[in-house]
Enzyme design. Structure first.
Site, mmCIF file in Angstrom:
data_model
loop_
_atom_site.group_PDB
_atom_site.id
_atom_site.type_symbol
_atom_site.label_atom_id
_atom_site.label_comp_id
_atom_site.label_asym_id
_atom_site.label_seq_id
_atom_site.Cartn_x
_atom_site.Cartn_y
_atom_site.Cartn_z
ATOM 1 C CB CYS A 1 -1.385 1.510 -8.156
ATOM 2 S SG CYS A 1 0.047 1.043 -7.565
ATOM 3 C CG PHE B 1 -8.020 9.384 -2.147
ATOM 4 C CD1 PHE B 1 -7.258 9.050 -3.470
ATOM 5 C CD2 PHE B 1 -7.420 9.100 -0.811
ATOM 6 C CE1 PHE B 1 -5.827 8.511 -3.220
ATOM 7 C CE2 PHE B 1 -6.121 8.540 -1.053
ATOM 8 C CZ PHE B 1 -5.384 8.070 -1.965
ATOM 9 C CG LEU B 2 -13.529 13.333 -1.159
ATOM 10 C CD1 LEU B 2 -14.584 13.899 -0.106
ATOM 11 C CD2 LEU B 2 -14.415 12.880 -2.239
ATOM 12 C CB ALA C 1 -12.472 18.209 -8.305
ATOM 13 C CG PHE D 1 -1.759 -1.242 1.273
ATOM 14 C CD1 PHE D 1 -3.016 -1.094 0.591
ATOM 15 C CD2 PHE D 1 -1.593 -2.396 1.981
ATOM 16 C CE1 PHE D 1 -3.954 -2.443 0.432
ATOM 17 C CE2 PHE D 1 -2.251 -3.313 2.119
ATOM 18 C CZ PHE D 1 -3.409 -3.421 1.369
ATOM 19 N N GLY E 1 -3.902 8.406 -12.073
ATOM 20 C CA GLY E 1 -3.191 7.749 -13.117
ATOM 21 C C GLY E 1 -2.323 7.104 -12.217
#
Length: 469
Positions: free
Chosen positions: A263, A252-253, A255, A155, A260
């Protein structure tokens, strides 16, 4: 101290081997590419990762980290054998290509002369542990030798891989041999991280499910961004408001131009393929991929809405790598943007702090005419004479540019902020026609003739801004 062999010296293998050596283990990294190993022995790394070069040098000097092309040398007395080879998307409709994993398993079988634990660190489809076990068992040169197979998915985020290894959210281990899993767990005990031990299929699925969920968050906020843009809302404020909800979280919010790298794209494709093969219809996964692809075309739409035809225009692109703090060009948004822009007859100027060489090679592999692309030394060189500037990668360096100097260098001050690193009000005040992602429609675009720097601001206001530099 344990004896560890790591097969593969890409992002995962090199980081894994170096970090285990830094924890006091004896580590040998094996790669079949002679040139790569020769450079590693000289201290030249095949990848850019903050802090990794110094850590490699420290552990090589301490005698804990070694590099070789010899499986025999690497497996000699190895207690733990990590498979960390590539699993790219294959030709079979998105399935992961397992040939490098199977090749590594066959080589292990030929050289293994003692009990060892083989650990799948590569991202592999569910059931791959069985494949590795079967390949080794069927090809053992010494059939009396025993071994165990453990799944230990990685991870690691490119650009923050050392921190992710040393301070993991969790360590996932899966095996049909509980004792082997516990042995691998002991390797990770110094990290004081939660360790989850499961069956091998579940461990393999945790990796895919995790990456698919994060990719889904990115595509979700990008779809919300398009709605925001149409309705006049600001997606950055929307994401902030959503992120305060503990059930959602802010990560991860952001925009932008989509995901890309090595992974997310291949793992979402591979998971969708696994679902298809199982007779299922993974609608959400397909939507995630479609949204991600479409997101990049927004740049072209914004450019043509403002400039009209791009033929004869000079388009500056800031950032080549798929994300900051890496030189990785795999599935980078910049490739699609440069391909589409040059196809419309524009020339491109580009700059990236570390990805110039990997970027040049990636564009050439993609068949892009490099005669239409100029690689620049600075962001200001990119801006000089440009009709528009596109932010493709959110490097910190780009956040601290003198934007008045940038605007003054441009032929037409059009700024397409593909990563929302600037504020629209400030950029408009500096005289840019600014378009972010999901930041509302703003005023109607003004098509500027080349060389016009006064259409947005009056002469007096421009003079005032220049004096304030």
């Amino acid at each position: 101290m344990s004896n560890i062999c790591v097969l593969g010296t890409g992002y995962v293998g090199l980081v894994t081997g170096t970090c285990f050596a830094d924890m006091g283990n004896n580590v040998t990294c094996v790669d079949i590419i002679e040139e790569k190993i020769a450079k590693l022995k000289q201290g030249i790394l095949p990848i850019y990762e903050p802090g990794l070069e110094e850590m490699v040098e420290r552990n090589v000097h301490a005698g804990r980290l070694h590099f070789t092309t010899s499986y025999e040398e690497g497996l000699d007395n190895a207690e733990f054998i990590f498979i960390a080879v590539p699993t790219p998307t294959g030709a079979n409709q998105g399935a992961a290509d397992m040939r490098y994993v199977e090749m590594a398993a066959r080589m292990i079988a030929q050289e293994l002369d003692h009990y060892a634990i083989v650990i799948n660190k590569s991202t592999v489809p569910v059931g791959s542990g069985d494949v590795v076990s079967r390949v080794i068992r069927n090809n053992l040169k010494r059939p009396e030798v025993n071994f165990a197979v453990v799944s230990n998915p990685e991870f690691l985020r490119e650009g923050n891989a050392l921190g992710d290894f040393q301070r993991p959210d969790r360590v996932v281990l899966g095996s049909s041999d509980p004792e082997a899993a516990q042995s691998v767990a002991r390797l990770y005990l110094p990290l004081r991280a939660p360790i989850l031990v499961t069956d091998i299929y579940t461990a393999e699925m945790i990796k895919y499910a995790s990456n698919a969920f994060l990719a889904t968050k990115i595509s979700f906020i990008n779809e919300i961004a398009q709605i925001c843009e149409r309705l006049g809302a600001d997606v950055k404020e929307v994401a902030e408001g959503m992120g305060h909800d503990k059930r959602i979280g802010r990560a991860f919010l952001d925009a932008g131009l989509g995901y890309g790298g090595s992974c997310f794209p291949k793992d979402v494709r591979a998971l969708a393929h696994m679902a298809d093969e199982a007779g299922l219809h993974p609608q959400m996964l397909h939507a995630v991929m479609d949204i991600n692809h479409d997101q990049r075309r927004l740049v072209i739409n914004k450019l043509t809405n403002i400039l009209g035809s791009l033929r004869g225009c000079v388009i500056g692109v800031l950032g080549l790598a798929f994300k900051p703090n890496t030189d990785d060009m795999r599935e980078s948004a910049s490739i699609d943007i440069i391909r589409w822009v040059t196809a419309q007859g524009a020339t491109v100027r580009v700059y990236d702090p570390v990805a110039t060489e990997t970027g040049r090679a990636a564009l050439e592999r993609e068949g892009i005419n490099l005669d239409m692309v100029e690689f620049c030394q600075t962001s200001y060189d990119v801006a000089t004479g440009a009709d528009a500037l596109v932010i493709s990668t959110e490097w910190n360096e780009f956040k601290s540019l003198n934007m008045l100097q940038v605007r003054a260098a441009m032929r037409r001050p059009v700024l397409i902020d593909g990563r929302n690193i600037y504020e629209a009000t400030e950029m408009n005040r500096y005289g840019f026609i600014y378009r972010g992602i999901g930041r509302g429609t703003g005023p109607a675009p003004t098509i500027l003739p080349p060389g016009d720097t006064t259409s947005i601001l009056g002469e007096a206001q421009l003079l005032s801004l220049e004096e304030s530099k």
